[in-house]
Design a protein around this motif. Structure first.
Motif, PDB file in Angstrom:
ATOM      1  N   ALA A 104       0.846  -1.191   0.000  1.00 37.12           N
ATOM      2  CA  ALA A 104       0.000   0.000   0.000  1.00 37.12           C
ATOM      3  C   ALA A 104       0.880   1.240   0.000  1.00 37.12           C
ATOM      4  O   ALA A 104       1.855   1.325   0.748  1.00 37.12           O
ATOM      5  CB  ALA A 104      -0.917  -0.005   1.218  1.00 37.12           C
ATOM      6  N   GLY A 105       0.585   2.178  -0.880  1.00 35.25           N
ATOM      7  CA  GLY A 105       1.354   3.412  -0.974  1.00 35.25           C
ATOM      8  C   GLY A 105       2.474   3.374  -2.000  1.00 35.25           C
ATOM      9  O   GLY A 105       3.077   4.400  -2.299  1.00 35.25           O
ATOM     10  N   GLN A 106       2.756   2.199  -2.558  1.00 31.50           N
ATOM     11  CA  GLN A 106       3.811   2.079  -3.572  1.00 31.50           C
ATOM     12  C   GLN A 106       3.327   2.689  -4.883  1.00 31.50           C
ATOM     13  O   GLN A 106       2.197   2.475  -5.299  1.00 31.50           O
ATOM     14  CB  GLN A 106       4.172   0.604  -3.786  1.00 31.50           C
ATOM     15  N   THR A 107       4.189   3.469  -5.545  1.00 30.15           N
ATOM     16  CA  THR A 107       3.829   4.076  -6.817  1.00 30.15           C
ATOM     17  C   THR A 107       3.703   3.002  -7.890  1.00 30.15           C
ATOM     18  O   THR A 107       4.604   2.184  -8.063  1.00 30.15           O
ATOM     19  CB  THR A 107       4.875   5.126  -7.244  1.00 30.15           C
ATOM     20  N   LEU A 108       2.561   2.999  -8.585  1.00 32.77           N
ATOM     21  CA  LEU A 108       2.316   2.059  -9.671  1.00 32.77           C
ATOM     22  C   LEU A 108       2.571   2.690 -11.029  1.00 32.77           C
ATOM     23  O   LEU A 108       3.014   2.039 -11.967  1.00 32.77           O
ATOM     24  CB  LEU A 108       0.872   1.554  -9.624  1.00 32.77           C
ATOM     25  N   MET A 109       2.243   3.999 -11.140  1.00 25.92           N
ATOM     26  CA  MET A 109       2.363   4.706 -12.410  1.00 25.92           C
ATOM     27  C   MET A 109       2.206   6.194 -12.159  1.00 25.92           C
ATOM     28  O   MET A 109       1.928   6.621 -11.033  1.00 25.92           O
ATOM     29  CB  MET A 109       1.305   4.223 -13.401  1.00 25.92           C
ATOM     30  N   LEU A 110       2.359   6.959 -13.226  1.00 25.38           N
ATOM     31  CA  LEU A 110       2.119   8.393 -13.191  1.00 25.38           C
ATOM     32  C   LEU A 110       0.978   8.713 -14.145  1.00 25.38           C
ATOM     33  O   LEU A 110       0.804   8.038 -15.160  1.00 25.38           O
ATOM     34  CB  LEU A 110       3.356   9.169 -13.657  1.00 25.38           C
ATOM     35  N   ILE A 111       0.221   9.758 -13.812  1.00 26.41           N
ATOM     36  CA  ILE A 111      -0.751  10.300 -14.760  1.00 26.41           C
ATOM     37  C   ILE A 111      -0.405  11.771 -14.928  1.00 26.41           C
ATOM     38  O   ILE A 111      -0.354  12.527 -13.951  1.00 26.41           O
ATOM     39  CB  ILE A 111      -2.204  10.122 -14.290  1.00 26.41           C
ATOM     40  N   THR A 116       1.432  18.327 -15.167  1.00 23.30           N
ATOM     41  CA  THR A 116       1.826  17.909 -13.829  1.00 23.30           C
ATOM     42  C   THR A 116       1.755  16.391 -13.775  1.00 23.30           C
ATOM     43  O   THR A 116       0.769  15.790 -14.205  1.00 23.30           O
ATOM     44  CB  THR A 116       0.880  18.500 -12.760  1.00 23.30           C
ATOM     45  N   PHE A 117       2.809  15.755 -13.231  1.00 23.11           N
ATOM     46  CA  PHE A 117       2.843  14.305 -13.107  1.00 23.11           C
ATOM     47  C   PHE A 117       2.354  13.926 -11.715  1.00 23.11           C
ATOM     48  O   PHE A 117       2.925  14.345 -10.708  1.00 23.11           O
ATOM     49  CB  PHE A 117       4.254  13.768 -13.358  1.00 23.11           C
ATOM     50  N   ASN A 118       1.285  13.142 -11.669  1.00 24.53           N
ATOM     51  CA  ASN A 118       0.669  12.721 -10.414  1.00 24.53           C
ATOM     52  C   ASN A 118       0.938  11.240 -10.190  1.00 24.53           C
ATOM     53  O   ASN A 118       0.652  10.418 -11.072  1.00 24.53           O
ATOM     54  CB  ASN A 118      -0.847  12.956 -10.491  1.00 24.53           C
ATOM     55  N   GLN A 119       1.466  10.911  -9.022  1.00 26.66           N
ATOM     56  CA  GLN A 119       1.734   9.513  -8.702  1.00 26.66           C
ATOM     57  C   GLN A 119       0.426   8.798  -8.405  1.00 26.66           C
ATOM     58  O   GLN A 119      -0.416   9.303  -7.668  1.00 26.66           O
ATOM     59  CB  GLN A 119       2.650   9.405  -7.487  1.00 26.66           C
ATOM     60  N   ILE A 120       0.285   7.609  -8.983  1.00 27.58           N
ATOM     61  CA  ILE A 120      -0.848   6.747  -8.664  1.00 27.58           C
ATOM     62  C   ILE A 120      -0.277   5.631  -7.806  1.00 27.58           C
ATOM     63  O   ILE A 120       0.571   4.859  -8.256  1.00 27.58           O
ATOM     64  CB  ILE A 120      -1.518   6.191  -9.943  1.00 27.58           C
ATOM     65  N   LYS A 121      -0.726   5.587  -6.585  1.00 31.39           N
ATOM     66  CA  LYS A 121      -0.170   4.640  -5.615  1.00 31.39           C
ATOM     67  C   LYS A 121      -1.126   3.489  -5.369  1.00 31.39           C
ATOM     68  O   LYS A 121      -2.336   3.627  -5.535  1.00 31.39           O
ATOM     69  CB  LYS A 121       0.133   5.373  -4.305  1.00 31.39           C
TER      70      LYS A 121
END
Length: 149
Positions: A104-111, A116-121
């Motif tokens: 939980a909380g690990q970055t899977l990808m960016l959007i 602006t690059f948003n981390q998807i965790k």
């Protein structure tokens, strides 16, 4: 409307491999054709999403309806509209790989949205069984991005 060519022998062979090996899913791809066979609680489920130019007569092999990833309890949905990226930059390895255990909380990808690059965790810990998007794909709000089981 495009028609899909279903190779019943290939599907049976893939289902046999699932049974023999104990795998839960297997996929083969050749050019624009793709066949995926996944075993759920009730047995093999066949997905053949890629359209094929040639038409074939219907086969007598039963084909289960594909499961909607948006309804999967482990779906990770997009919180925004943007472009998905599975790596921090084109020359770097992906944040996570299919089959990998994530926390939980690990970055899977960016959007990327509005430059602006948003981390998807990962919202929970588990096995990342499937990405539903590829790098560079546009995504919509609420669209399933990955499955964590």
């Amino acid at each position: 409307m495009s028609r899909m060519l279903v190779d019943a022998d290939a599907i049976r062979a893939l289902a046999d491999i699932l049974t023999e090996t104990g795998l839960t899913e297997i996929e083969i791809a050749e050019k624009d054709n793709r066949i995926r066979v996944a075993r759920g609680a009730s047995g093999p489920v066949v997905h053949a999403p890629a359209p094929v130019a040639a038409a074939a007569p219907a086969t007598s092999a039963p084909v289960a309806a594909p499961v909607d990833p948006a309804n999967h309890p482990g779906a990770v949905n997009s919180p925004m509209v943007g472009i998905a990226y599975l790596t921090p930059d084109p020359s770097s390895p992906p944040f996570a790989n299919e089959g990998q255990n994530v926390v939980a909380g690990q970055t899977l990808m960016l959007i990327e949205a509005m430059k602006t690059f948003n981390q998807i965790k990962a919202p929970r810990s588990g096995k990342l069984t499937r990405f539903l998007v590829s790098s560079g794909d546009p995504v919509e709000f609420g669209e399933p991005l990955a499955i964590i089981e």
